[in-house]
Write an enzyme that holds these catalytic residues in place. Structure first.
Site, mmCIF file in Angstrom:
data_model
loop_
_atom_site.group_PDB
_atom_site.id
_atom_site.type_symbol
_atom_site.label_atom_id
_atom_site.label_comp_id
_atom_site.label_asym_id
_atom_site.label_seq_id
_atom_site.Cartn_x
_atom_site.Cartn_y
_atom_site.Cartn_z
ATOM 1 N N LYS A 241 -16.417 -37.807 -50.675
ATOM 2 C CA LYS A 241 -16.925 -38.264 -51.963
ATOM 3 C C LYS A 241 -17.455 -37.121 -52.825
ATOM 4 O O LYS A 241 -18.047 -37.363 -53.885
ATOM 5 C CB LYS A 241 -18.017 -39.309 -51.732
ATOM 6 C CG LYS A 241 -17.524 -40.538 -50.963
ATOM 7 C CD LYS A 241 -18.623 -41.542 -50.710
ATOM 8 C CE LYS A 241 -18.106 -42.726 -49.889
ATOM 9 N NZ LYS A 241 -19.134 -43.756 -49.660
ATOM 10 N N PRO B 249 -18.210 -45.121 -55.652
ATOM 11 C CA PRO B 249 -16.778 -44.874 -55.488
ATOM 12 C C PRO B 249 -16.469 -44.354 -54.083
ATOM 13 O O PRO B 249 -17.213 -43.553 -53.525
ATOM 14 C CB PRO B 249 -16.492 -43.795 -56.534
ATOM 15 C CG PRO B 249 -17.577 -43.954 -57.555
ATOM 16 C CD PRO B 249 -18.784 -44.383 -56.787
ATOM 17 N N GLU B 250 -15.369 -44.842 -53.517
ATOM 18 C CA GLU B 250 -14.941 -44.354 -52.212
ATOM 19 C C GLU B 250 -14.032 -43.146 -52.407
ATOM 20 O O GLU B 250 -13.693 -42.769 -53.533
ATOM 21 C CB GLU B 250 -14.272 -45.484 -51.432
ATOM 22 C CG GLU B 250 -15.230 -46.670 -51.253
ATOM 23 C CD GLU B 250 -14.838 -47.643 -50.162
ATOM 24 O OE1 GLU B 250 -14.187 -47.240 -49.179
ATOM 25 O OE2 GLU B 250 -15.211 -48.831 -50.273
ATOM 26 N N ARG C 278 -25.972 -52.179 -45.767
ATOM 27 C CA ARG C 278 -24.804 -52.550 -46.569
ATOM 28 C C ARG C 278 -24.215 -53.861 -46.054
ATOM 29 O O ARG C 278 -24.284 -54.162 -44.865
ATOM 30 C CB ARG C 278 -23.729 -51.448 -46.504
ATOM 31 C CG ARG C 278 -24.175 -50.099 -47.017
ATOM 32 C CD ARG C 278 -24.467 -50.115 -48.510
ATOM 33 N NE ARG C 278 -23.299 -50.494 -49.300
ATOM 34 C CZ ARG C 278 -22.358 -49.626 -49.692
ATOM 35 N NH1 ARG C 278 -22.438 -48.345 -49.338
ATOM 36 N NH2 ARG C 278 -21.340 -50.030 -50.425
#
Length: 306
Positions: A52, A2-3, A296
């Protein structure tokens, strides 16, 4: 993973549901048993996010100076789930908390059970529940977090001090981000994902903010002007605010999705480059590319971001 916008929404949801209540805190899985014992019976007085990381302040009943903090980070696999009676709802809910007995099959809600104090009796935990928060009308279960600790306010503040500024904090000073990114020779596409440089930006916001500002993801931080970096900061402030409001990462402008409001843009009309590799750029028609950067997937338009 989750961002930052999701964690800010979680902080709001937990505040809506539990703030001001004396909570039962347990660790059905057992891995947080010692921390749960310290927090059990305390009052949730504050819920907030920085990047986060989620911070929940618990105060001893009758002693506002006695505070402990539950700090957590969902990581890749972590998630919160919520359930309760018909009054257990939150305006900022990420998927409305279900009523007791509801299942994905759509079965009717079962009769709600209350204890002698008038509090909802939680269902038996399902799966590896690291932390359970039980309030007056429902409960929240945390599963699979990367980090989950009970600590003093000083320890929590020291952890937050290691993070970069959060674009979703209206009081945040972007200067530490501007300074750190502006003196680094690493690609800006890497720097935006470094949580000690700027907190809360993940893979989607990285790709979309760089596209919207026309910045080459491989450009060294030192090659960007202060104005370039400030524009990237402001872009993420705006995009992440939409994420908090809508609950999805919607980065396209209305003119690029005519007739589709941001609340209905997900997924087809949501983003410019993220997960659109091999498709034509919505702005110039060039083929959107994907490569690996720092472990990523990175998405960008070789024409708009030349």
């Amino acid at each position: 993973m989750p961002e930052g916008h999701s964690v800010h929404r979680l902080a709001r949801q937990l505040a809506d549901l539990f703030e001001g209540q004396q909570l039962g805190v347990s660790s059905p899985q057992g891995r947080f048993a010692a921390g749960a014992a310290l927090l059990d019976g305390r009052v949730l007085t504050r819920s907030r996010a920085h990047g986060k990381h989620l911070y929940l302040d618990f105060t001893a009943p009758g002693d506002s100076s006695d505070v402990l903090v539950l700090r957590s980070h969902l990581g890749i696999y972590g998630a919160w789930s919520f359930a309760g009676d018909e009054t257990f709802a939150a305006a900022s809910s990420i998927g409305a908390p279900r009523r007791l007995g509801e299942r994905e099959s759509g079965s009717a809600a079962a009769a709600v059970a209350y204890d002698d104090a008038g509090r909802v009796v939680p269902e038996a935990p399902v799966g590896a529940v690291r932390v359970r928060l039980a309030g007056e009308h429902g409960w929240a279960d945390l599963r699979g977090p990367t980090l989950c600790v009970a600590e003093s306010p000083e320890e929590a503040a020291a952890a937050a001090a290691k993070l970069g500024p959060d674009p979703l904090d209206p009081q945040a000073d972007p200067e530490p981000f501007l300074a750190a990114a502006g003196k680094s020779r690493r690609p800006i596409g890497v720097l935006l994902m470094e949580q000690h440089v700027v907190a809360g930006i993940g893979n989607i916001f990285r790709a979309e903010s760089l596209f919207r500002r026309g910045v080459d993801p491989m450009a060294p931080g030192t090659s960007l002007t202060r104005e370039d970096l400030l524009e990237l900061w402001e872009e993420n402030v705006a995009l992440m605010a939409v994420g908090v409001r809508v609950g999805r990462i919607i980065t396209t402008d209305p003119e690029d999705r005519p007739g589709v409001p941001d609340t209905e843009a997900w997924p087809e009309h949501a983003n410019y480059v993220y997960h659109r590799h091999g498709q034509p750029c919505l702005r110039c028609g060039a083929t959107v590319l994907k490569t690996d950067l720092n472990g990523r997937g990175l998405y960008w338009c070789p024409s708009c971001q030349a």
